[in-house]
Design an enzyme around this catalytic site. Structure first.
Site, short mmCIF file in Angstrom:
data_model
loop_
_atom_site.label_atom_id
_atom_site.label_comp_id
_atom_site.label_asym_id
_atom_site.label_seq_id
_atom_site.Cartn_x
_atom_site.Cartn_y
_atom_site.Cartn_z
N HIS A 87 52.47 -7.06 59.30
CA HIS A 87 52.27 -5.85 60.09
C HIS A 87 53.54 -5.27 60.67
O HIS A 87 53.58 -4.10 61.03
CB HIS A 87 51.25 -6.10 61.21
N GLN A 116 49.29 -0.12 64.85
CA GLN A 116 49.36 -1.33 64.03
C GLN A 116 50.80 -1.58 63.59
O GLN A 116 51.57 -2.18 64.33
CB GLN A 116 48.41 -1.19 62.84
N CYS A 117 51.18 -1.14 62.43
CA CYS A 117 52.51 -1.47 61.91
C CYS A 117 53.64 -0.80 62.68
O CYS A 117 54.70 -1.40 62.85
CB CYS A 117 52.58 -1.14 60.43
N VAL A 118 53.43 0.42 63.18
CA VAL A 118 54.51 1.09 63.91
C VAL A 118 54.69 0.44 65.28
O VAL A 118 55.80 0.11 65.68
CB VAL A 118 54.27 2.61 64.02
N THR A 121 56.15 -3.17 64.83
CA THR A 121 57.58 -3.12 64.52
C THR A 121 58.38 -2.78 65.77
O THR A 121 59.44 -3.35 66.02
CB THR A 121 57.85 -2.11 63.40
#
Length: 192
Positions: A87, A116-118, A121
């Site tokens: 993720h 989620q992924c943003v 990160t």
């Protein structure tokens, strides 16, 4: 060069799902492109990240042909394109090594899925010591179903369920979770 723009998962895979009809930011490509052009003009590094789920036989399986940037976004010569299977953009790629080698200390992040992924990160980047800017209106997400709602419901059923978390609320909560802790929240207009 101290800053890198990290473009996360703005890929065709999402457009292949029925849920794409409910995306909260249909202008995501234009907004990301504006950030990319501004980053290039400043001499910042632009890093493209794609999400893959090899062997899944779904839209994120590289064999599907959909693990590619959405039309309208094109990396320039020398801009890295990384493929992740987690993720966040750090764990399963060489992103941190690439940033370290380039002397990057500041990250600007955008992409798909806001929460989620943003967001993940952003959190990992902050924990690694980067000064992170989260560009809220260059992100996109979707309504989130309640955990008890079956995964095969239609968009209409998803929206009709009073337990569904609207995309605007997802974004609002992400901003609250990140601001002052993991990132500075900015808009495209403030940066480009």
């Amino acid at each position: 060069m101290r800053n890198a723009l990290i473009v996360i998962d703005v890929q065709e895979s999402f457009r292949q799902r029925p849920l794409w009809q409910l995306v909260d930011n249909p202008d995501i490509v234009a907004r990301v492109d504006r950030l990319v052009r501004a980053a290039r003009a400043k001499g910042d590094l632009v890093v493209w990240v794609l999400h893959a789920e090899p062997g899944s036989k779904g839209v994120f399986d590289p064999q599907s042909g959909h693990v590619r940037l959405i039309d309208g976004l094109v990396p320039a010569d020398g801009e890295p394109v990384l493929t992740k299977t987690s993720h966040n953009a750090f764990t399963t790629t060489n992103l941190q090594q690439l940033l370290t080698a380039a002397g990057i200390r500041e990250l600007t992040v955008c992409g798909i899925r806001t929460e989620q992924c943003v967001e993940t990160t952003t959190r990992v980047g902050s924990d690694l010591g980067y000064d992170v800017t989260f560009v809220v209106d260059a992100c996109a997400t979707f309504p989130i179903p309640h955990r008890d709602l079956p995964s095969d419901v239609s968009n209409e059923q998803l929206l009709a369920d009073p337990r569904t978390l609207p995309a605007a609320e997802v974004t609002r909560r992400t901003e609250y979770a990140l601001a002052g802790r993991f990132a500075t929240i900015r808009t495209v207009a403030e940066l480009a």
